[in-house]
Design an enzyme around this catalytic site. Structure first.
Site: not given
Ligand code: ADP
Ligand code: ADP
Length: 216
Positions: A155, A13, A166, A126, A87
């Protein structure tokens, strides 16, 4: 144009949102980034959120809603991509009510479909830039050598235990949001298991169809 980019943790995303910002000039609203900034600044809200985030649990809705509302209002409630929000179905209902009051309905919810296996492979490698929040992947998108390596960190919630948790939270609480938007006719599922450019092309196609030239 108001878009939700939806999907499990690690679906891509943030990566795709960054591309959309460059291509379409939309504002990227990531509740995860906003929460991490609050934690880094040790604000009262950040202190409340920190333990939830470290453990890979959802932060209570009222905290996230405040952040999301402020960011959407700052964008004039238009031309934004929401990433990581909503979420839960409860959050989706809150968002609907908020946008209804602003007379600013969503145009599309784009769900990146990726298997758990791919997610684990992506999240375990990542890495994140400590200051900009830009994400990298050790194999697919390694940080350039010009960046000071001490700024590139993992992270705390990208470690195996938290990743597993998660994913459980995603399946138990977040996945249902898809059904909520499907019933509203807003959901577009995009296969996210391909190279970044390929997935980006798929997303742009959806946006062209759903937003720029809505079907009658
Ligand atoms: P990813 O998409 O990689 O799981 P995010 O950066 O979107 O991670 O979110 C990291 C953390 O922040 C989540 O695991 C949660 O603890 C918190 N968080 C983010 N967005 C929300 C949301 N909409 N509601 C509740 N917790 C959230
Ligand atoms: P999200 O925001 O949904 O948690 P990220 O954009 O941070 O996800 O992507 C998660 C990990 O996967 C990062 O290390 C990113 O560089 C990698 N990544 C994202 N899209 C792709 C893809 N299409 N193919 C391979 N790796 C990807």
């Amino acid at each position: 144009m108001r878009i939700v980019l939806f999907g499990p943790p690690g679906a891509g995303k943030g990566t795709q949102a960054r591309r959309l910002v460059e291509e379409l000039g939309l504002r990227h609203i990531s509740t995860g980034d906003l929460l991490r900034a609050a934690v880094a600044k040790h604000t009262p809200l950040g202190r409340q959120a920190e333990s939830y985030m470290k453990a890979g649990r959802l932060v209570p809705g009222r905290i996230v809603e405040g952040l999301a509302e402020e960011a959407m209002a700052a964008a004039g409630c238009d031309r934004f991509i929401l990433d990581g929000y909503p979420r839960t179905v409860q959050q989706a209902r809150w968002l609907d009510a908020f946008l209804r009051r602003q007379q600013a309905p969503l145009d599309a919810v784009i769900s990146l479909d990726v298997t758990d296996e791919v997610i684990v492979a992506r999240l375990s490698k990542r890495r994140t830039h400590r200051i900009t929040g830009r994400t990298y992947h050790l194999d697919y998108d390694p940080p350039p050598r010009s960046i000071d390596p001490t700024l590139i960190v993992q992270r705390p919630d990208d470690r195996p235990d938290a990743i597993r948790h998660r994913l459980e939270v995603y399946h138990a609480r977040t996945k249902a949001v898809e059904g909520y938007y499907r019933r509203q006719g807003l959901l577009h599922v995009v296969d996210g298991d391909a190279a970044v450019d390929v997935v980006f092309g798929r997303i742009l196609k959806v946006i062209e169809r759903a937003v720029v030239q809505p079907m009658t």
